[in-house]
Write an enzyme that holds these catalytic residues in place. Structure first.
Site, PDB file in Angstrom:
ATOM      1  N   LYS A   1     -27.214  24.227 -44.273  1.00 45.56           N
ATOM      2  CA  LYS A   1     -25.780  24.249 -43.714  1.00 45.56           C
ATOM      3  C   LYS A   1     -26.019  23.648 -42.351  1.00 45.56           C
ATOM      4  O   LYS A   1     -26.807  23.999 -41.336  1.00 45.56           O
ATOM      5  CB  LYS A   1     -25.199  25.394 -43.647  1.00 45.56           C
ATOM      6  CG  LYS A   1     -24.379  25.794 -42.638  1.00 45.56           C
ATOM      7  CD  LYS A   1     -23.065  26.912 -43.062  1.00 45.56           C
ATOM      8  CE  LYS A   1     -22.797  27.747 -41.735  1.00 45.56           C
ATOM      9  NZ  LYS A   1     -21.875  28.680 -42.299  1.00 45.56           N
TER      10      LYS A   1
ATOM     11  N   LYS B   1     -24.176  22.794 -38.731  1.00 43.52           N
ATOM     12  CA  LYS B   1     -22.791  23.136 -38.092  1.00 43.52           C
ATOM     13  C   LYS B   1     -22.314  21.785 -37.409  1.00 43.52           C
ATOM     14  O   LYS B   1     -23.079  20.945 -36.897  1.00 43.52           O
ATOM     15  CB  LYS B   1     -23.189  23.935 -36.837  1.00 43.52           C
ATOM     16  CG  LYS B   1     -23.475  25.308 -37.268  1.00 43.52           C
ATOM     17  CD  LYS B   1     -22.203  26.144 -37.691  1.00 43.52           C
ATOM     18  CE  LYS B   1     -22.724  27.530 -37.901  1.00 43.52           C
ATOM     19  NZ  LYS B   1     -21.342  28.170 -38.212  1.00 43.52           N
TER      20      LYS B   1
ATOM     21  N   ASP C   1     -20.367  23.081 -41.982  1.00 41.89           N
ATOM     22  CA  ASP C   1     -19.317  24.200 -41.483  1.00 41.89           C
ATOM     23  C   ASP C   1     -18.719  23.615 -40.115  1.00 41.89           C
ATOM     24  O   ASP C   1     -19.531  23.301 -39.302  1.00 41.89           O
ATOM     25  CB  ASP C   1     -20.100  25.472 -41.118  1.00 41.89           C
ATOM     26  CG  ASP C   1     -19.015  26.455 -40.787  1.00 41.89           C
ATOM     27  OD1 ASP C   1     -17.913  26.146 -40.732  1.00 41.89           O
ATOM     28  OD2 ASP C   1     -19.689  27.616 -40.666  1.00 41.89           O
TER      29      ASP C   1
ATOM     30  N   GLU D   1     -17.392  23.413 -45.447  1.00 40.63           N
ATOM     31  CA  GLU D   1     -16.799  24.709 -45.087  1.00 40.63           C
ATOM     32  C   GLU D   1     -15.805  24.730 -43.843  1.00 40.63           C
ATOM     33  O   GLU D   1     -16.022  24.055 -42.728  1.00 40.63           O
ATOM     34  CB  GLU D   1     -17.962  25.525 -44.552  1.00 40.63           C
ATOM     35  CG  GLU D   1     -17.344  27.170 -43.982  1.00 40.63           C
ATOM     36  CD  GLU D   1     -18.764  27.818 -43.838  1.00 40.63           C
ATOM     37  OE1 GLU D   1     -19.914  27.748 -44.247  1.00 40.63           O
ATOM     38  OE2 GLU D   1     -18.606  28.962 -43.111  1.00 40.63           O
TER      39      GLU D   1
ATOM     40  N   ASP E   1     -13.644  30.134 -44.645  1.00 43.73           N
ATOM     41  CA  ASP E   1     -14.291  31.104 -43.874  1.00 43.73           C
ATOM     42  C   ASP E   1     -13.380  31.779 -42.781  1.00 43.73           C
ATOM     43  O   ASP E   1     -12.768  33.055 -43.170  1.00 43.73           O
ATOM     44  CB  ASP E   1     -15.612  30.524 -43.343  1.00 43.73           C
ATOM     45  CG  ASP E   1     -16.449  31.714 -42.306  1.00 43.73           C
ATOM     46  OD1 ASP E   1     -15.985  32.768 -42.461  1.00 43.73           O
ATOM     47  OD2 ASP E   1     -17.194  31.498 -41.608  1.00 43.73           O
TER      48      ASP E   1
ATOM     49  N   LYS F   1     -17.893  37.791 -45.478  1.00 44.00           N
ATOM     50  CA  LYS F   1     -18.868  38.356 -44.248  1.00 44.00           C
ATOM     51  C   LYS F   1     -18.394  39.744 -44.525  1.00 44.00           C
ATOM     52  O   LYS F   1     -17.332  39.986 -44.195  1.00 44.00           O
ATOM     53  CB  LYS F   1     -18.566  37.738 -43.143  1.00 44.00           C
ATOM     54  CG  LYS F   1     -19.086  36.344 -42.999  1.00 44.00           C
ATOM     55  CD  LYS F   1     -18.687  35.692 -41.828  1.00 44.00           C
ATOM     56  CE  LYS F   1     -19.072  34.333 -41.671  1.00 44.00           C
ATOM     57  NZ  LYS F   1     -18.475  33.334 -40.476  1.00 44.00           N
TER      58      LYS F   1
ATOM     59  N   GLU G   1     -26.312  33.491 -47.006  1.00 42.54           N
ATOM     60  CA  GLU G   1     -26.891  32.829 -45.720  1.00 42.54           C
ATOM     61  C   GLU G   1     -27.290  34.028 -44.792  1.00 42.54           C
ATOM     62  O   GLU G   1     -27.226  33.949 -43.494  1.00 42.54           O
ATOM     63  CB  GLU G   1     -25.873  31.760 -44.917  1.00 42.54           C
ATOM     64  CG  GLU G   1     -24.716  32.536 -44.452  1.00 42.54           C
ATOM     65  CD  GLU G   1     -23.539  31.650 -43.676  1.00 42.54           C
ATOM     66  OE1 GLU G   1     -23.954  30.512 -43.566  1.00 42.54           O
ATOM     67  OE2 GLU G   1     -22.539  32.212 -43.319  1.00 42.54           O
TER      68      GLU G   1
HETATM   69 MG    MG Z   1     -18.427  29.638 -41.104  1.00 42.64          MG
END
Ligand code: MG
Length: 375
Positions: A169, A171, A200, A226, A251, A275, A329
């Site tokens: 992933k 960022k 993301d 994301e 998220d 999460k 992740e």
């Molecule tokens: Mg995230």
């Protein structure tokens, strides 16, 4: 409380500053250390359970930080739950809702410490309290900060070579969107389908920017997008989800069962980042997954860059929850320059494996913990 040994006699909170192997660049901040609030709940029987209060780097993600979590736990949770039993997890969590609103990261630390202490008292792993493990490991993708193309590719090749991760992933959101998009498309092209690439944006793009660049990223080979847009704008996320063929993951937009319900109702995402931290612990996470499953959504076992305690908790959760069906992740401890455990978590063949000891199945190295404690 069924046994006086289960009574909570102390709750200790310690802030640790754990150095990272490299600076981790998020959309709005760069972390060189990851702060962790370590919560230790000890029973009359002499059992101690641990939980971690962890947000990614600081309060930018959702308003909580280790300092706010410490204040909440010390001043409001501790006086309220001292003397109660660690087997009263459900009752304690229900009652806490009346004392403390939101503050889900802080509550997650307490929820996990209660699970760890109770499971240790019973002589079982935490996954037994969650119904038992149906698998012993979960796939782990690796996240890369907003670094230049060559640097990112080197890190990806290293991970593939070591057989640690096979999905990645990237960022986004820290750079100019055009430059950032070009950077990510170059990386996806260089990998040429050898590894999955997702992005993301951490909610940093407005609708206009997302409509302009998300289709370009998907055409360039990105398979999962994301949270491109702000957390509360679920309608905008739904618009993007309708626009692109790739999967969209929510998220920042999902922390509660009701958030999951809204996302499902509006068709705003195909996958939820689950999460255990942002959902307020293991019990609340189960409720979020249940809503997702009812709506046909997949769930990804996501991370707030927890240390080994929080990560172990999420591994127990994912190994006992079939609803975590879009990989994980859970790489947090791999980003740490210092090992906090006596025996590290087992990462191999693209997976993290379920620890087999009592409670969370991991034992802290208390000398390292003391060394990292903030004064
Ligand atoms: Mg995230």
């Amino acid at each position: 409380m069924s046994d006086p040994d289960l009574a909570i006699v102390s709750i200790e909170t310690t802030i640790l500053d754990v150095p990272l192997i490299r600076p981790h660049k998020f959309a709005t901040t760069t972390s060189e250390v990851q702060p962790i609030l370590l919560v230790a709940i000890t029973t009359a029987g002499g059992v101690t359970g641990h939980g971690e209060g962890v947000v990614p780097g600081g309060p930018w993600w959702g308003g909580e930080s280790v300092e706010t979590m410490k204040a909440i736990v010390d001043n409001y949770v501790t006086p309220y739950i001292l003397g109660r039993g660690v087997d009263e997890i459900t009752g304690i969590l229900v009652d806490l809702e009346r004392i403390v609103a939101n503050a889900r990261f802080a509550k997650a630390a307490v929820d996990v410490a209660l699970h760890d202490a109770y499971a240790r008292h019973l002589g079982v792993g935490v996954h037994i309290l969650l119904g038992g493990a149906f698998r012993t490991g979960v796939d782990v993708r690796w996240a890369l900060g907003a670094a230049p193309v060559e640097e990112v590719l080197d890190e990806i090749e290293e991970k593939i070579e070591a057989r640690l991760n096979f999905a990645f992933k990237l960022k986004m959101g820290a750079l100019d969107p055009a430059v950032d998009t070009e950077r990510v498309v170059s990386i996806a092209e260089a990998l040429d389908g050898r590894a999955g690439v997702s992005i993301d944006v951490n909610a940093r793009w407005d609708r206009f920017t997302a409509l302009r660049y998300v289709p370009e990223l998907v055409d360039g080979g990105v398979e999962l997008v994301e949270q491109p847009t702000p957390a509360e704008q679920i309608e905008v996320l739904a618009e993007i989800n309708r626009l692109v063929g790739a999967s969209v993951m929510a998220d920042e937009s999902v922390q509660t069962p009701h958030d999951a319900f809204r996302i499902a109702t509006l068709g705003a995402a195909d996958v939820l980042a689950l999460k255990t931290t942002k959902c307020g612990g293991l019990q609340r996470s189960k409720q979020v997954v249940a809503v997702a499953k009812a709506a046909g959504l997949r769930c990804h076992g996501a991370t707030s860059i927890e240390g080994p305690i929080g990560t172990a908790a999420s591994v127990h959760f994912a190994c006992s929850e079939p609803g975590i069906d879009y990989g994980t992740e859970l790489f947090g401890p791999q980003l740490f320059a210092v090992e906090l455990l006596q025996t590290p978590l087992d990462y191999s063949e693209g997976q993290v494996h379920l620890p087999t000891g009592l409670g969370l199945g991991v034992e802290l190295d208390m000398d390292v913990v003391k060394h990292l404690a903030r004064n």
